[in-house]
Design a protein around this motif. Structure first.
Motif, PDB file in Angstrom:
ATOM      1  N   THR A  76      65.244  40.135  32.729  1.00  0.00           N
ATOM      2  CA  THR A  76      65.246  41.537  33.174  1.00  0.00           C
ATOM      3  C   THR A  76      63.878  42.203  32.950  1.00  0.00           C
ATOM      4  O   THR A  76      63.289  42.753  33.880  1.00  0.00           O
ATOM      5  CB  THR A  76      66.344  42.350  32.451  1.00  0.00           C
ATOM      6  OG1 THR A  76      67.554  41.597  32.471  1.00  0.00           O
ATOM      7  CG2 THR A  76      66.565  43.694  33.116  1.00  0.00           C
ATOM      8  N   ASP A 178      67.432  39.283  41.581  1.00  0.00           N
ATOM      9  CA  ASP A 178      67.814  38.838  40.250  1.00  0.00           C
ATOM     10  C   ASP A 178      68.990  37.882  40.377  1.00  0.00           C
ATOM     11  O   ASP A 178      69.842  38.064  41.239  1.00  0.00           O
ATOM     12  CB  ASP A 178      68.207  40.061  39.403  1.00  0.00           C
ATOM     13  CG  ASP A 178      68.668  39.680  38.005  1.00  0.00           C
ATOM     14  OD1 ASP A 178      68.003  38.840  37.370  1.00  0.00           O
ATOM     15  OD2 ASP A 178      69.686  40.229  37.553  1.00  0.00           O
ATOM     16  N   GLU A 179      69.049  36.886  39.521  1.00  0.00           N
ATOM     17  CA  GLU A 179      70.174  35.943  39.535  1.00  0.00           C
ATOM     18  C   GLU A 179      70.384  35.399  40.946  1.00  0.00           C
ATOM     19  O   GLU A 179      71.511  35.417  41.471  1.00  0.00           O
ATOM     20  CB  GLU A 179      71.458  36.633  39.059  1.00  0.00           C
ATOM     21  CG  GLU A 179      71.344  37.223  37.669  1.00  0.00           C
ATOM     22  CD  GLU A 179      71.831  36.274  36.581  1.00  0.00           C
ATOM     23  OE1 GLU A 179      72.478  35.263  36.900  1.00  0.00           O
ATOM     24  OE2 GLU A 179      71.532  36.538  35.403  1.00  0.00           O
TER      25      GLU A 179
HETATM   26 MG    MG Z   1      69.614  38.579  33.948  1.00  0.00          MG
END
Ligand code: MG
Ligand code: ADP
Length: 236
Positions: A76, A178-179
């Motif tokens: 993050t 993200d991801e």
């Molecule tokens: Mg993450």
């Protein structure tokens, strides 16, 4: 921005090319604005993880990054910090509209990312918002026009793009996925492609995942330009 800020930005940018990841021990060893360093300090983040060191240094230079590192390795902040820094150095203001779009597979993750922006970005003057469904569309529509940094789930943001031709991404500077592996596992491949088609091609893209599957590489090919691969295998 004040003359002092402009001077700070110039000095930071000079250091981007010379900073070496191997010489980075603390966040303060990375050329980061006072505002970001204060935000990190206030939240007791002092030492970057491996994926953070590598990705932040590359992303500050404006490069596209594909970061792969296991869950819990701190991905993050690996994108939150460069997003804040890039917009700060562009002297982005609330009036400049949407500068960064963050896509993450679930509402829970979107909330967590939003909170991280809120905490670490506390000294900055950007507006951040969530587009994750569960609220009425009108409320989200208004938000869209006011946000500099938008955190969203794939289906919901594509919905807004499809229904509202005025959804203005034309100024977008940074896309974060993200991801990415989970986005694809959850069947968001077509949705992701649809979103990417709506974005200006001249932008920076940061893509993160826990694994490097073939479909992640396919998605990377679609959205990244000459990406730098950062792959971290931390030993216990
Ligand atoms: Mg993450
Ligand atoms: P990932 O996305 O890779 O699964 P997260 O970004 O969710 O990992 O971070 C996992 C946890 O580690 C969070 O609780 C976060 O606050 C913490 N963390 C991240 N970076 C640091 C750091 N540099 N120093 C201390 N804790 C950190």
């Amino acid at each position: 921005a004040s003359a002092i800020e402009q001077h700070e930005i110039k000095n930071l940018q000079i250091r981007y090319t010379s900073v070496e990841t191997s010489a980075v021990l603390k966040f303060k060893d990375i050329p980061l604005s006072k505002k970001t360093l204060q935000g990190l300090q206030q939240n007791e983040y002092t030492t970057p993880t491996e994926v953070q060191k590598e990705s932040i240094v590359l992303a500050l230079r404006g490069l596209d990054v594909l970061g792969a590192a296991k869950t819990g390795s701190g991905k993050t902040l690996a994108f939150v910090i460069p997003v804040l820094e890039r917009l700060y150095c562009m002297q982005w203001t609330r009036l400049d509209g949407l500068g960064a779009l963050i896509i993450t597979p679930t509402r829970e993750l979107a909330y967590q990312i939003f909170e991280t922006f809120r905490k670490v970005g506390i000294q900055h003057d950007f507006s951040a918002g969530l587009i994750i469904g569960g609220k009425d569309l009108n409320f989200e529509r208004k938000r869209l026009d006011q946000c500099n940094i938008m955190i969203c789930t794939p289906g919901r943001v594509l919905h807004h793009m499809d229904e509202n031709p005025l959804f203005d991404c034309s100024n977008l500077q940074i896309l974060v996925i993200d991801e990415a592996d989970r986005c694809l596992d959850l069947g968001f491949q077509q949705t992701m492609n649809g979103i990417i088609e709506n974005l200006p091609p001249k932008r920076q893209t940061l893509l993160f995942s826990a694994t490097q599957t073939k479909s992640v590489k396919d998605l990377a090919r679609l959205s990244l330009k000459d990406p730098v691969y950062v792959s971290v295998h931390e030993n216990a």
